[in-house]
Design a protein around this motif. Structure first.
Motif, PDB file in Angstrom:
ATOM      1  N   LEU A   1     -18.559 -43.738  49.460  1.00 39.04           N
ATOM      2  CA  LEU A   1     -18.081 -42.399  48.377  1.00 39.04           C
ATOM      3  C   LEU A   1     -17.033 -41.857  48.743  1.00 39.04           C
ATOM      4  O   LEU A   1     -16.298 -41.212  48.110  1.00 39.04           O
ATOM      5  N   ARG A  50     -14.612 -46.551  40.164  1.00 36.32           N
ATOM      6  CA  ARG A  50     -15.081 -45.567  40.805  1.00 36.32           C
ATOM      7  C   ARG A  50     -16.663 -45.326  40.365  1.00 36.32           C
ATOM      8  O   ARG A  50     -17.548 -45.356  41.001  1.00 36.32           O
ATOM      9  N   ALA A  98     -19.630 -36.480  44.061  1.00 36.42           N
ATOM     10  CA  ALA A  98     -20.181 -37.669  44.300  1.00 36.42           C
ATOM     11  C   ALA A  98     -21.288 -37.762  45.271  1.00 36.42           C
ATOM     12  O   ALA A  98     -22.314 -38.553  44.837  1.00 36.42           O
ATOM     13  N   SER A 157     -15.461 -35.273  47.605  1.00 37.48           N
ATOM     14  CA  SER A 157     -16.596 -35.899  47.649  1.00 37.48           C
ATOM     15  C   SER A 157     -17.884 -35.207  47.435  1.00 37.48           C
ATOM     16  O   SER A 157     -19.095 -35.942  47.451  1.00 37.48           O
ATOM     17  N   LEU A 191     -20.217 -45.557  42.209  1.00 37.19           N
ATOM     18  CA  LEU A 191     -21.125 -44.574  42.183  1.00 37.19           C
ATOM     19  C   LEU A 191     -22.323 -44.935  41.651  1.00 37.19           C
ATOM     20  O   LEU A 191     -23.745 -44.651  42.227  1.00 37.19           O
ATOM     21  N   PHE A 249     -13.907 -41.122  46.520  1.00 39.69           N
ATOM     22  CA  PHE A 249     -13.602 -40.018  45.740  1.00 39.69           C
ATOM     23  C   PHE A 249     -12.901 -38.910  46.697  1.00 39.69           C
ATOM     24  O   PHE A 249     -13.307 -38.684  47.715  1.00 39.69           O
TER      25      PHE A 249
END
Length: 396
Positions: free
Chosen positions: A125, A10, A135, A132, A14, A129
């Protein structure tokens, strides 16, 4: 890939999409600090160059919807790579422009390339996630960091080597970012590989999504803040040179422009987390109120104090992107996030794209107080709608 994936994966996703946003948005930010030099080069006016930038932003907006649809069908990774490649090509062509007409056409190419990036990045994203807002705030912070680095570097390069070298710096960043994304971004499974492209643009489906009360309301809020962003990102350095005494070069204006974005890059993740933990509308409303205050300080408070205070408040204020985008994602199911988010981004960004030409024309004909005064009025109207939703429990 989903929110159940491992933390390292993740973080890789990102980091790469934030870097890509830094590259594609920064390539467009490079155009702002050198506007005065482009005006001199082609013997143009603020409104004419503002029109070229509006065409770029409008094209960027139009590509949000097809990029979201294609991301659902093909997977986000392909779209992210294509967007970064288009950014590099468009930026290079602008740097080689032989005329103002060519400058405008190549700006459209840049807008198209960059327009393929953001919707797939946001969709990826949101799938990666569970919460969110943070993120997405980090994603938009990558763009805000571009606002720190690119205007300052662009202003220096423009003063020292000419605006063409300054603009070409965008390709110098986009190309290695493209290569890193190609090597390290994991393969993404399409959210809806069976989606028929013709069905995606079915008028009844488009109208059905846009007419949902909560989506329509969020779209109006997004139009207001995006109009503000167009007017700010395209013309703020020119405003500083022409309106604020003591700022007499693109390099100095670029430093102030970069400082505003530096503050924004810090504020955006915080606003995203605030929207996750407390309220989307509280985060958006705080941002809108601070932005309006920052513009008023810059317009009416003279001297170094007015400049420093106004730039500081404005930088903290421009923190709405994460909360606004998270508010949209709250209204969309997993299956329609690529399609739906791309659609609403096209609508609100295209509607807001005239910000550059409207403010540029007003500045040329009536001065900067009416020009940015219109921006403040739009922000206050946006704040009023947010307050109405809360006070009257409209649940939009």
């Amino acid at each position: 890939m989903s929110s159940t994936g491992d933390g390292e994966s993740r973080r890789t996703v990102l980091s790469l999409v934030a870097a890509g946003n830094f590259a594609q948005l920064g390539a467009r930010f490079l155009l702002s600090p050198v506007v005065p030099l482009v005006i001199l080069q082609f013997d143009a006016s603020e409104s004419t160059v503002g029109l070229a930038l509006t065409l770029m932003w409008a094209t960027y907006a139009l590509f949000q919807f097809p990029s979201g649809v294609l991301a659902d069908r093909l997977g986000e990774r392909r779209l992210l790579l294509t967007g970064l490649a288009g950014t590099a090509v468009g930026t290079t062509l602008i740097a080689l422009s032989p005329s103002l007409v060519a400058y405008g056409l190549f700006a459209v190419v840049l807008g198209a390339g960059a327009g393929l990036f953001f919707s797939p990045a946001s969709s990826l994203l949101s799938r990666t996630f569970e919460n969110s807002g943070g993120a997405l705030g980090a994603l938009t912070a990558g763009g805000a960091l571009a606002g720190v680095a690119y205007p300052a570097v662009g202003g220096f390069l423009g003063d020292t080597y000419g605006w063409r070298v300054a603009v070409a710096a965008g390709a110098a960043v986009a190309i290695p970012t493209l290569l890193a994304t190609a090597v390290y971004l994991p393969t993404t499974t399409p959210a809806n590989p069976q989606r028929r492209l013709a069905a995606a643009i079915d008028p009844s489906r488009v109208v059905g999504l846009l007419s949902r009360p909560s989506v329509a309301y969020t779209t109006l809020v997004a139009i207001a803040v995006s109009f503000t962003f167009q007017a700010f990102s395209s013309l703020f350095p020119t405003f500083l040179v022409q309106y604020r005494p003591g700022i007499d070069s693109p390099a100095t204006a670029g430093l102030v422009f970069g400082a505003v974005f530096g503050l924004s890059s810090v504020a955006q993740p915080l606003a995203g987390r605030l929207s996750d933990r407390v309220s989307r509308d509280l985060a958006i409303g705080s941002s809108v109120a601070l932005t309006a205050t920052g513009f008023l300080l810059l317009l009416f408070v003279p001297g170094t104090v007015g400049l420093a205070l106004g730039a500081t408040v404005l930088g903290v204020g421009i923190s709405w992107p994460g909360p606004v985008q998270a508010r949209f994602m709250d209204q969309l199911s997993d299956e329609e996030r690529g399609y739906g988010f791309g659609l609403v981004r096209t609508v609100y960004m295209f509607s807001a794209a005239p910000g550059s030409v409207v403010v540029g024309t007003l500045a040329q004909r009536a001065g900067w107080v009416p020009a940015y005064g219109v921006v403040v009025a739009i922000l206050l109207a946006c704040l009023a709608t947010l307050l109405a939703n809360e006070l009257f429990s409209l649940e939009l």
